[in-house]
Design an enzyme around this catalytic site. Sequence first.
Site, PDB file in Angstrom:
ATOM      1  N   ARG A  16       0.841  -1.195   0.000  1.00  0.00           N
ATOM      2  CA  ARG A  16       0.000   0.000   0.000  1.00  0.00           C
ATOM      3  C   ARG A  16       0.880   1.251   0.000  1.00  0.00           C
ATOM      4  NH1 ARG A  16      -0.770   4.766   2.491  1.00  0.00           N
ATOM      5  NH2 ARG A  16      -0.443   3.773   4.525  1.00  0.00           N
ATOM      6  N   TYR A 144      -5.646   5.470  11.767  1.00  0.00           N
ATOM      7  CA  TYR A 144      -4.452   6.293  11.542  1.00  0.00           C
ATOM      8  C   TYR A 144      -4.727   7.725  11.994  1.00  0.00           C
ATOM      9  CZ  TYR A 144      -1.699   3.297   8.277  1.00  0.00           C
ATOM     10  OH  TYR A 144      -0.921   2.327   7.689  1.00  0.00           O
ATOM     11  N   GLU A 146      -3.293  10.719  10.741  1.00  0.00           N
ATOM     12  CA  GLU A 146      -2.399  11.275   9.721  1.00  0.00           C
ATOM     13  C   GLU A 146      -1.810  12.611  10.173  1.00  0.00           C
ATOM     14  OE1 GLU A 146      -2.443  12.296   4.940  1.00  0.00           O
ATOM     15  OE2 GLU A 146      -4.281  12.505   6.112  1.00  0.00           O
ATOM     16  N   HIS A 209       8.502   7.412   8.673  1.00  0.00           N
ATOM     17  CA  HIS A 209       9.014   7.716   7.334  1.00  0.00           C
ATOM     18  C   HIS A 209      10.462   8.171   7.472  1.00  0.00           C
ATOM     19  CE1 HIS A 209       5.607   7.394   4.448  1.00  0.00           C
ATOM     20  NE2 HIS A 209       4.908   7.411   5.575  1.00  0.00           N
TER      21      HIS A 209
END
Length: 516
Positions: A16, A144, A146, A209
């Site tokens: 994903r 999530y 975000e 990330h």
Amino acid sequence: MTKVETRLEILDVTLRDGEQTRGVSFSTSEKLNIAKFLLQKLNVDRVEIASARVSKGELETVQKIMEWAATEQLTERIEILGFVDGNKTVDWIKDSGAKVLNLLTKGSLHHLEKQLGKTPKEFFTDVSFVIEYAIKSGLKINVYLEDWSNGFRNSPDYVKSLVEHLSKEHIERIFLPDTLGVLSPEETFQGVDSLIQKYPDIHFEFHGHNDYDLSVANSLQAIRAGVKGLHASINGLGERAGNTPLEALVTTIHDKSNSKTNINEIAITEASRLVEVFSGKRISANRPIVGEDVFTQTAGVHADGDKKGNLYANPILPERFGRKRSYALGKLAGKASISENVKQLGMVLSEVVLQKVLERVIELGDQNKLVTPEDLPFIIADVSGRTGEKVLTIKSCNIHSGIGIRPHAQIELEYQGKIHKEISEGDGGYDAFMNALTKITNRLGISIPKLIDYEVRIPPGGKTDALVETRITWNKSLDLEEDQTFKTMGVHPDQTVAAVHATEKMLNQILQPWQI
């Protein structure tokens, strides 16, 4: 006091978030094969395989994967990213056959106001509607937050109110993403710790990330703060600089924390190669754990130290990942480097010959020439006064390909004093050559190793007459699980001719009875 070992869940997001890498798009069969490998061989706890409502093709892909998962009782380990969009996402997921929704909510006030133009109260109402509808539809829900990393730093009251609202909902987990990769390890600990201290019963997971190349370090701090799960992708695929690389994350968890995972380490290398091939994104040679060169010692003193008691070994042993230690050949090589490579070839050299080989390898290294273990027999034959002549020679090779014609090749080779000729077609020039070659080798009873990888290296500068280096990896074993790989290289201004030279080297490598 002995610390209690914790076991962390790993959510793999290769299919994903990893597919958001520029230029990456997995086909249905590729996604299915990767999902099977991740769940059954690598043994990740869960996989996130798609975003809802992307396309009709994506729906069909998820349906295929879920059909397979149902036969293996794995449906609850497969998850879909969805959105706060009324009943649309939930209906899409129901149609796909999936059972778990990972709901994307706004984890910062800035994102909420600028992107959605809503108040927190309005948004929380929308979130609750989706959750309630998903539960009625038989789905499990994770959430999530975000842009949480910016949220807890710039709008902490909003984040607290959102988590407080979610704590009253029937959800399984809350995901804390460093969406833009902006956190430091210290900030990660502070952000995660502040939530876990207040909500110790909620299952929190960290989603990193790698923009600052800190995602593994941040994940370690999230573990220290008490998260129960982490997100990662194979080879670090993902937006911009990518997600947390699973291979480095898992190794670091096992070696540098008091936690463990269910990941099968020995399958990591194969997972990396599988994703590398399907994604078309080559990994760098020095990428930790999975890079081609990371278990290669170059300095001769290192090879000597390993020979005298593994003096240069560290806990990241290649055998953990189904790999082997190797010793590079070049101007920095020493006798130990040469002897280790000779040993792997099943040969024994006298001290005199060993010294001569070392001198020749250093000489070639000074000339900036790459020396591979497969070159050693030829070097040994040369310095020993033997001819080292080729057993098989490709005398000529005419390859024709172009627009509107079927590629075909006409070859002529000499073996044991006899000339053999053949013509064949193929899907490309090199394929036509290999088809013609295979016809000859089949007649001669010669078994050609399986081609594992084909890599072309062109020097920068854009010159059309530049020398092209083609490296081909072969496996002598019919059982691909058994590592009997070796590489051969050809150099020529024409890419296909360079590959023909590399193939000729391969044939002489398997046919030459080296005994020095």
